[in-house]
Every structure is written in structure tokens, then in C-alpha cells.
Design a protein around this motif. Structure first.
Motif, short mmCIF file in Angstrom:
data_model
loop_
_atom_site.label_atom_id
_atom_site.label_comp_id
_atom_site.label_asym_id
_atom_site.label_seq_id
_atom_site.Cartn_x
_atom_site.Cartn_y
_atom_site.Cartn_z
N ALA A 1 -11.41 -4.42 13.84
CA ALA A 1 -9.99 -4.85 13.70
C ALA A 1 -9.61 -4.71 12.05
CB ALA A 1 -9.79 -6.26 14.12
N THR A 2 -10.35 -5.16 11.14
CA THR A 2 -10.32 -5.23 9.91
C THR A 2 -10.01 -3.69 9.34
OG1 THR A 2 -11.57 -6.92 9.62
CG2 THR A 2 -11.29 -5.62 7.64
N THR A 3 -10.71 -2.55 9.91
CA THR A 3 -10.65 -1.38 9.62
C THR A 3 -9.23 -1.00 10.09
OG1 THR A 3 -12.75 -1.01 9.78
CG2 THR A 3 -11.63 0.90 10.03
N TYR A 4 -8.79 -1.07 11.26
CA TYR A 4 -7.55 -0.63 11.68
C TYR A 4 -6.51 -1.36 10.75
CZ TYR A 4 -9.57 1.67 15.48
OH TYR A 4 -10.42 2.62 16.42
N LYS A 5 -6.67 -2.68 10.61
CA LYS A 5 -5.60 -3.42 10.02
C LYS A 5 -5.49 -3.03 8.50
CE LYS A 5 -4.42 -8.26 8.56
NZ LYS A 5 -5.23 -8.19 7.19
N SER A 6 -6.36 -2.47 7.87
CA SER A 6 -6.36 -2.35 6.39
C SER A 6 -5.78 -0.82 6.44
CB SER A 6 -7.95 -1.92 5.86
OG SER A 6 -8.41 -3.31 5.98
N ALA A 7 -6.11 -0.02 7.53
CA ALA A 7 -5.33 1.26 7.50
C ALA A 7 -3.92 1.12 7.58
CB ALA A 7 -5.84 2.32 8.68
N ILE A 8 -3.29 0.37 8.44
CA ILE A 8 -1.77 0.11 8.52
C ILE A 8 -1.29 -0.42 7.03
CG2 ILE A 8 -0.25 -1.50 9.61
CD1 ILE A 8 -2.03 -1.27 11.95
N GLU A 9 -2.26 -1.25 6.44
CA GLU A 9 -1.60 -1.83 5.23
C GLU A 9 -1.66 -0.84 4.17
OE1 GLU A 9 -3.05 -6.28 6.00
OE2 GLU A 9 -4.40 -5.09 5.02
N GLU A 10 -2.52 0.21 4.17
CA GLU A 10 -2.58 1.15 3.08
C GLU A 10 -1.65 2.15 3.26
OE1 GLU A 10 -3.70 3.36 0.01
OE2 GLU A 10 -4.41 1.49 0.60
N GLU A 11 -1.24 2.38 4.41
CA GLU A 11 -0.09 3.39 4.71
C GLU A 11 1.28 2.80 4.22
OE1 GLU A 11 2.01 5.61 8.59
OE2 GLU A 11 0.36 4.45 8.86
N GLN A 12 1.22 1.38 4.41
CA GLN A 12 2.33 0.79 3.70
C GLN A 12 2.43 0.70 2.45
OE1 GLN A 12 4.96 -2.84 4.90
NE2 GLN A 12 2.97 -3.77 4.01
N ARG A 13 1.49 0.66 1.69
CA ARG A 13 1.52 0.96 0.26
C ARG A 13 1.74 2.13 0.04
NH1 ARG A 13 -2.80 -3.03 0.74
NH2 ARG A 13 -4.44 -1.70 1.30
N GLN A 14 1.14 3.21 0.62
CA GLN A 14 1.64 4.56 0.15
C GLN A 14 3.04 4.85 0.33
OE1 GLN A 14 -0.54 6.78 -1.23
NE2 GLN A 14 -2.12 4.88 -1.25
N GLY A 15 3.83 4.05 1.34
CA GLY A 15 5.17 4.19 1.49
C GLY A 15 5.90 3.89 0.39
N VAL A 16 5.31 2.74 -0.26
CA VAL A 16 6.08 1.95 -1.29
C VAL A 16 5.88 2.99 -2.48
CG1 VAL A 16 5.90 0.09 -3.04
CG2 VAL A 16 5.48 -0.26 -0.74
N LYS A 17 4.71 3.45 -2.87
CA LYS A 17 4.41 4.47 -3.99
C LYS A 17 5.72 5.66 -3.79
CE LYS A 17 -0.11 3.30 -4.77
NZ LYS A 17 -1.54 3.59 -4.90
N LYS A 18 5.62 6.22 -2.40
CA LYS A 18 6.43 7.36 -2.36
C LYS A 18 7.93 7.02 -2.68
CE LYS A 18 7.73 10.97 0.98
NZ LYS A 18 7.64 11.04 2.56
N ARG A 19 8.44 5.86 -2.12
CA ARG A 19 9.80 5.81 -2.33
C ARG A 19 9.90 5.45 -4.13
NH1 ARG A 19 8.88 2.82 2.31
NH2 ARG A 19 8.48 1.00 1.57
N GLU A 20 8.90 4.74 -4.73
CA GLU A 20 9.12 4.43 -6.13
C GLU A 20 9.26 5.89 -6.90
OE1 GLU A 20 5.86 2.08 -7.15
OE2 GLU A 20 7.02 0.18 -6.59
N ALA A 21 8.33 6.89 -6.19
CA ALA A 21 8.10 8.15 -6.87
C ALA A 21 9.47 8.91 -6.78
CB ALA A 21 7.11 9.19 -6.53
N GLU A 22 10.20 8.85 -5.50
CA GLU A 22 11.36 9.36 -5.28
C GLU A 22 12.70 8.69 -5.58
OE1 GLU A 22 10.80 9.96 -0.97
OE2 GLU A 22 9.45 11.76 -1.26
N LYS A 23 12.48 7.37 -6.25
CA LYS A 23 13.30 6.41 -6.56
C LYS A 23 14.49 6.41 -5.24
CE LYS A 23 13.36 7.70 -11.40
NZ LYS A 23 12.17 8.15 -11.57
N THR A 24 13.98 5.97 -4.34
CA THR A 24 14.68 5.74 -2.90
C THR A 24 14.23 4.25 -2.49
OG1 THR A 24 13.03 6.74 -1.52
CG2 THR A 24 14.62 8.34 -2.20
N ARG A 25 15.34 3.80 -1.68
CA ARG A 25 15.03 2.35 -1.35
C ARG A 25 15.06 2.55 0.31
NH1 ARG A 25 19.19 -1.55 -3.92
NH2 ARG A 25 17.59 -3.01 -2.83
N PHE A 26 14.38 1.56 0.72
CA PHE A 26 14.19 1.49 2.25
C PHE A 26 15.58 1.06 2.75
CE2 PHE A 26 13.50 -1.42 5.93
CZ PHE A 26 13.17 -0.56 6.73
#
Length: 407
Positions: free
Chosen positions: A314-339
């Protein structure tokens, strides 16, 4: 249900290992600290997302439908209060918190009622920091719409963790041109350092309808260290203009609540008894009909691991979801876009409202049902979710304890 069940709160006694994990985590916290960025261990999680937990308040819609049929505004108001108070008794076994939804995650469902009518629901995580969950519910035949956004803030108070439920919710009775504005109590998990863990509701909440000049103020009472009992409430329905008390509501929010007419000076009668009422189930499309960021589909591996009591998985799967979210934040910051939320938008009042404007929903029930369904259940490929398709996803079937349908 025994007398003990009626007066006690939801309790849970942790084993030594889970409690030691909590103690080590709490050792890093400060009193009154905001916990919105803290990652909680999986054993304290309820196996569903907060976007789905919001639907607990849609479990007894018949109270709203009955209220909407009343000609007397006071009776309508009492029906709305009954509906509001009926949503608190639904909770998981033990003291658990739902998954923190990731940005853009959404949950959608529909309801089929005994009078051959339907209702439709969608909730979306429109902000992650701070966490904000926006929601929309519509019953076309009854001309009732609910909208709102919930902004939970968690705080550490020493031997307890509190969740302060900010935000707004409005119940619209289109036939009567009435809007009922709702606020929420706070939730507390007591005994996280010592003693049994106990879930309590505390502080005050309200229901207000300016059109009918009525308001309901209720105190959710917490148990004292020595005196008092769990889950007690005391509320009054008043005229807004004169503060005249029309009714008093008392009892136990988890089991039975009573209402007394203070004008006619009658004895209290049962307003709501959770042991005698049926929860209306919701219908959710199978995993194959869901998009990747729909709540049950997104969290299905975490849910299965929790049901299997495999906390490492459960912790492994949960961490993967949270990491994907963090990568999404970094991508939007790099592209200067907003959700940009899919179903809701931030308005000038500072609240999130459905992109399908409530004033634009057709009054004709058939047209309203078609438009609301299309708005909520359309997929990016232009097709509608098919609720008739059976579940075939092996992970979801394992959670359900079912076997795949035969071909």
C-alpha cells in the motif's frame, strides 16, 4: 445496538508497531502545526478518496425530496436540517482518514431512486496546496442542486489531530427559489499518543435560508475528561430576524436525534434514527469505463493492498501516486502553465462553482438529466460512460471479492 454503542464514539486501539510509527512521526511535529503536507502511514487510511467520502452526505436524499414537497417553509427547513444531520453517522470502522486526492482527481457517480428518478454527482480536486475539493449534485426531477467546495485543514494538538472543515455548501430548491447555506463542524482524532483513539465531532455548525428567514445553529459537543458522553448535539432552529426559537434538536449524531416544537411546547419526537434508515447506494462505472485519474481507478492498487493488510505494498503504490503528482507540478512549473480544473472554476467570490451554471440547468427534468449526464459522464473520446458494463478489472474484483463474469 447496546446502550454502550449509543453513547460511545468510534474507537480504535492500535497495536504497538502502528503506535510507534505514529509516535516517531509526531516527534517531528509542533503543536498547532498544519498537517496538509504531512504524509500519513497507510494503516491510518480509509480505503477510499476524500472525493468519494463527500458522497456520505448524499446517503439520505429522501429527506430532501420530502422537504421539497412541503408547502410550509418551516417544514421544508426542518427536512433540510434532518438531511444535513443524517450524513454524520456514516464512517469507516475505527479512526481512519480517506486518501488525500491528487490534483485533477475526480469521482463521479449516479443514483437511481425508488420513484424512478435519478441524481448525478461529481467531485474534483481543484487545488492540492491548500487542498480543495469541489462538488456538484443534481436531481433533475426534484429540481434540487447541491454545490460547494470543502477545504479541510489538519492541525496537531498534542494527543489529538483535528480537521477543520472550511469552505461552503449550498442546497438549492429551484421550485421555491430557496438556497440553504451550510457550514461544518470540526473532526478530531483523540488519543493518538496514549489511550484509545476516538473520533469526535466538535464546535458549531449551521444551516441558513435567508429566503425563509430561518437558521439552524448546532453545537457538536465533545466529551470532557471526566464528565459528559460522546456524540451529543444541541441545536436550535430560529427566525433570523427576531431570533425566536421555533424548535430544539438534541440527541446523538451517530444514532438518534430528537426535535421539540418550542412554540407549541410539545415533547421531543424522533427526528432521525440511523438504525432504522437505509443508505441509498450510488452507481459507479466499472474500472474499464473510468479515466486514469478517477478516484477508484487511481487508488485501486492501494485499496487492494489495504484490504489485504499488505501495508508495504500500500505504501509503495501510494508513494508512486504522490511522486507522479510531484512530477506534474515540476512539469507545469517548467512549462509555466497552470492547472485548469475540468468541472469547476474559481469565481470572484473566492469559491469554486460548477462550470455548468446552475441557472442554466433546464427546468424540464428530461432535458436537465440529459445535459447534466452529458457534462459529468462524457469521456475525452466523446463517448458516455457505460454503467451497464460489468466489472472485469482483476484488482477491483479482488477488492469486491468477486469473480470475473463469464463470457
Amino acid at each position: 445496538m447496546s446502550k454502550t454503542d449509543e453513547v460511545c464514539a468510534v474507537e480504535e486501539e492500535l497495536d504497538e508497531e502502528p503506535r510507534s510509527i505514529i509516535l516517531s512521526m509526531i516527534g517531528q511535529l509542533r503543536k498547532d502545526m498544519d498537517l496538509s503536507r504531512i504524509t500519513f502511514p497507510t494503516f491510518v487510511l480509509e480505503p477510499r478518496s476524500f472525493t468519494e467520502r463527500v458522497t456520505d452526505f448524499m446517503s439520505h436524499p429522501d429527506f430532501l425530496f420530502s422537504a421539497n414537497k412541503a408547502d410550509d417553509p418551516v417544514k421544508r427547513f426542518i427536512g433540510v436540517v434532518k438531511y444535513y444531520m443524517s450524513g454524520w453517522h456514516i464512517h469507516p470502522k475505527g479512526v481512519k482518514k480517506p486518501y488525500n486526492p491528487v490534483l485533477g482527481e475526480f469521482f463521479r457517480s449516479k443514483y437511481a431512486f425508488s420513484d424512478d428518478t435519478n441524481a448525478y454527482f461529481v467531485a474534483e480536486q481543484v487545488s492540492h496546496h491548500p487542498p480543495i475539493t469541489a462538488m456538484f449534485y443534481n436531481s433533475p426531477n426534484h429540481h434540487i442542486t447541491i454545490e460547494g467546495d470543502l477545504r479541510p485543514k489538519s492541525r496537531f494538538f498534542g494527543n489529538s489531530v483535528g480537521m477543520i472543515l472550511e469552505g461552503y455548501a449550498k442546497i438549492h430548491f429551484d421550485n421555491w427559489k430557496e438556497t440553504y447555506e451550510v457550514t461544518y463542524p470540526n473532526m478530531y482524532a483523540r488519543g493518538i499518543l496514549f489511550g484509545k483513539m476516538v473520533l469526535e465531532l466538535g464546535e458549531t455548525a449551521s444551516v441558513t435560508c435567508k429566503e425563509s428567514d430561518l437558521m439552524f445553529e448546532v453545537e457538536f459537543k465533545t466529551k470532557g475528561l471526566i464528565w459528559g458522553t460522546y456524540n451529543q448535539i444541541a441545536g436550535k432552529i430560529r427566525r433570523i430576524s427576531t431570533r425566536e426559537v421555533l424548535h430544539e434538536i438534541t440527541g446523538n449524531w451517530q444514532t438518534t436525534m430528537y426535535i421539540a416544537d418550542k412554540v407549541r411546547k410539545t415533547e421531543p419526537v424522533v427526528l432521525f434514527d440511523s438504525r432504522k434508515e437505509q443508505v441509498v447506494p450510488q452507481l459507479v462505472a466499472c474500472a474499464g469505463e473510468q479515466e486514469p485519474n478517477e478516484s477508484r481507478n487511481l487508488w485501486k492498487h492501494v485499496t487492494k493492498a489495504i484490504k489485504d493488510n499488505d501495508l508495504d505494498a500500500a505504501t509503495t503504490y501510494k508513494s508512486a501516486i504522490e511522486e507522479e503528482q510531484r512530477q506534474g507540478v515540476k512539469k507545469r512549473e517548467a512549462e509555466k502553465t497552470r492547472f485548469t480544473p475540468r468541472f469547476f472554476q474559481l469565481e470572484i467570490d473566492g469559491n469554486y462553482h460548477p462550470k455548468m451554471l446552475i441557472k442554466d440547468i433546464p427546468h424540464d427534468p428530461q432535458m436537465a438529466g440529459e445535459e447534466v449526464s452529458k457534462w459529468i459522464f462524457s469521456r475525452p473520446d466523446g463517448q458516455m460512460q457505460d454503467f451497464d458494463k460489468p466489472e472485469t478489472d482483476p484488482v477491483v474484483l479482488a477488492v469486491m471479492g468477486s469473480s470475473p463474469p463469464r463470457s
